[in-house]
Design an enzyme around this catalytic site. Structure first.
Site, PDB file in Angstrom:
ATOM      1  N   ASP A  31       0.860  -1.182   0.000  1.00 56.67           N
ATOM      2  CA  ASP A  31       0.000   0.000   0.000  1.00 56.67           C
ATOM      3  C   ASP A  31       0.897   1.233   0.000  1.00 56.67           C
ATOM      4  O   ASP A  31       2.005   1.199   0.546  1.00 56.67           O
ATOM      5  CB  ASP A  31      -0.893   0.017   1.239  1.00 56.67           C
TER       6      ASP A  31
ATOM      7  N   ASP B 223      -6.882  -1.430  -4.667  1.00 60.26           N
ATOM      8  CA  ASP B 223      -7.952  -1.101  -3.719  1.00 60.26           C
ATOM      9  C   ASP B 223      -8.884  -0.039  -4.305  1.00 60.26           C
ATOM     10  O   ASP B 223     -10.104  -0.104  -4.130  1.00 60.26           O
ATOM     11  CB  ASP B 223      -7.367  -0.594  -2.403  1.00 60.26           C
TER      12      ASP B 223
END
Length: 172
Positions: free
Chosen positions: A131, A149
């Protein structure tokens, strides 16, 4: 090549297969951006882009919002299996959709597929999801996320919109 009566021939022109190009493109962007981050940032290193937006390399061994991130390792394989199962289900769903007239649904499914597979690739290669987008305001921080995401979030939004529009059409 001709087919006999009752025989079905596999064809990419049947169903909403053309939307798989969207999935492949998003997976490519997702993996490319994660590669750039891994080449340029150490874990926890950050770069402030805006007062409310940072790039920061983080590793998530769990699911959304780091769910099960401290579960000891078994969750990696569970999330891989779930991601692949969801992906297979979406491919079957896209195959059964008509080639025209369901673009919103097909786009939503293609984006969810891309996000699921993008994160599965990370879990297979690294054992965690990379991330790197961090949104915050003063002392409040939204959980870090990535392009996969974002694709899942947008895809689910399109699925909800398609469902709402279908409901409104059916009421008329």
């Amino acid at each position: 090549m001709t087919t006999r009566p009752g025989e079905r021939r596999f064809s990419f022109s049947v169903g909403a297969w053309r939307w798989l190009w969207l999935s492949l493109g998003v997976i490519a962007v997702d993996q490319y951006t994660k590669t750039l981050i891994m080449e340029r940032f150490d874990e926890f290193e950050s770069l402030v882009l805006l007062p409310v937006l940072d790039l920061m390399r983080l590793h998530n061994e769990g699911a959304a919002f780091s769910f099960l991130s401290d579960a000891g390792g078994w969750q990696r394989w569970m999330f891989i299996v779930i991601g692949l199962a969801v992906g297979a289900g979406i491919v079957v769903w896209l195959r059964q959709l008509p080639a025209k007239g369901r673009g919103l649904l097909a786009a939503g499914l293609a984006l969810v597929l891309a996000g699921a597979i993008g994160n599965v690739i990370d879990r297979i290669l690294w054992g965690h999801v990379v991330d790197f987008i961090r949104v915050h305001y003063q002392e409040w921080y939204y959980p870090a996320f990535n392009a996969a995401d974002s694709a899942i979030t947008i895809g689910v939004g399109l699925l909800l919109l398609d469902s709402l529009l279908d409901y409104r059409r059916s009421r008329r």
